[in-house]
Design an enzyme around this catalytic site. Structure first.
Site: not given
Length: 395
Positions: A93, A179, A343, A345
């Site tokens: 992500s 999300y 962020k 992921g």
């Protein structure tokens, strides 16, 4: 990067006396050494390799324009190939930050507006519930509570179209954050329609070149496959499989070397030329408050200094899996340089994390070929950042 030599004591005395001291510490102090940075990163990340049976990891830091790379273990257990600065990892992500950058690029080019509704470019969505949302709502997960993933039944393009045409919101547009890959995935899909080219082509042929990223791909070319790490889950080697809007939501593969170029663009955005500068700036605007976190496009923001507990809350499973009420920011603007952007992921076989603080001229990226807990990635990265900032201040 140019490094100025220290002024001699007599020169400094003269300059101080004349009120013209131009050789202050930040201008002439030495950069942190490779060994200093390695010691900090080893302390924080090395224990995770054994604890979570991670075959390989690349950790890279940009600090005051200087790049530091620390690599651990293997990109492939089978070939025994070691991790390097050029090893390609799946970003999961973290790929959403490139989706957001492309949307920001399209808006800067006048190809779309964040206030547009998707049916303007995707007319099959006219008179649907999803078309009540704007492109901005899709990109900030505030379109009315899309789920985290598409249902398993969404396999083909026609399935995707039917899904969006029949989807019904659980909350009013702009009131909650859930999300979601289908939400931000649709933003990327619509951006590509607005720019009249395939999404992957836009990212690989337009976005990456303007960022100087030569080792980043959605579809890894044959000549670069030897650099593509294998991911691992319970000792099983794997790579990400195809999924609906995978390119837009979790499809980028990149190296630690390229990711530092991306973080440098975030930290020094004022030094970029248009149109990429506007694209990056568009991703630094905050739109919704969710507790202590501010949701932008792609990046999630926290006022700096920030406590570790605050970051852990903002990146928790609860934040990812549940719907949360939001407070819209009445006059959205580019975040202060004193902001911690981050962020996370992951794919089944990989885990990633990227964070930066423009004010401190520091950014960190962690790429691993095992998906291990977000909490551990964030703790190690946060503590590394704080220690490196302290070292920088006392040198």
């Amino acid at each position: 990067m140019l490094k100025s030599k220290p002024c001699s004591l007599s020169a400094k005395k003269v300059l101080v006396l004349t009120g013209l001291l131009s050789c202050s510490l930040p201008l002439w102090a030495q950069q942190l050494s490779e060994q200093q940075v390695k010691q900090v990163l080893d302390q924080q990340f090395k224990p995770l390799l054994e604890q979570y049976k991670i075959p390989g990891m690349a950790v890279a830091v940009t600090l005051d324009g200087q790049h530091y790379f620390i690599n651990y273990g293997l990109a492939s257990k089978q070939s025994k190939q070691a991790v390097s600065n050029d090893t390609l990892f799946e970003l999961g992500s973290v790929s959403k930050t490139f989706n957001a950058t492309l949307a920001g690029y399209a808006q800067g080019q006048g190809r779309l507006s964040f206030s547009d509704h998707p049916a303007k470019y995707f007319p099959e969505l006219k008179n649907t519930a999803v078309n009540r949302a704007t492109i901005l709502n899709l990109g900030t997960y505030s379109a009315g509570d899309f789920p985290l993933q598409f249902p398993d039944s969404v396999v083909k393009q026609q399935d995707m179209l039917k899904y969006y045409q029949t989807w019904q919101p659980k909350s009013q547009v702009g009131t909650t954050r859930q999300y979601s890959n289908p939400s931000i995935g649709l933003m990327g899909y619509v951006t590509a329609l607005a720019m009249k080219k395939p999404y992957a082509e836009l990212v690989e042929k337009t976005l990456f070149p303007q960022l100087g990223m030569t080792q980043s791909f959605i579809n890894v070319p044959e000549q670069h496959m030897s650099k593509y790490a294998w991911g691992y889950k319970a000792d099983q080697a794997m790579r990400v499989s195809a999924g609906m809007l995978d390119a837009e939501a979790y499809g980028v593969k990149s190296s630690s070397s390229d990711m530092l170029k991306f973080l440098d663009a975030q930290i020094n955005v004022q030094q970029l030329k248009q149109p990429i500068r506007k694209a990056i700036e568009n991703t630094h605007v905050g739109y919704f408050k969710v507790g202590s976190m501010t949701q932008g496009l792609g990046w999630e923001q926290y006022a700096y200094p920030v406590k570790l507990e605050t970051l852990l809350d903002g990146n928790s499973s609860k934040m990812a899996l549940e719907s949360h009420a939001v407070t819209p920011i009445k006059q959205p603007k580019i975040a202060s340089p004193a902001t911690f952007f981050n962020k996370t992921g992951a794919t089944n076989g990989f885990g990633a994390y990227a964070a930066f603080i423009p004010q401190q001229k520091i950014g960190i990226v962690m790429l691993a070929n095992t998906n291990f807990p977000n909490d551990e990635r964030i703790k190690a990265s946060y503590r590394s950042i704080e220690q490196l900032i302290q070292l920088k201040q006392v040198r």
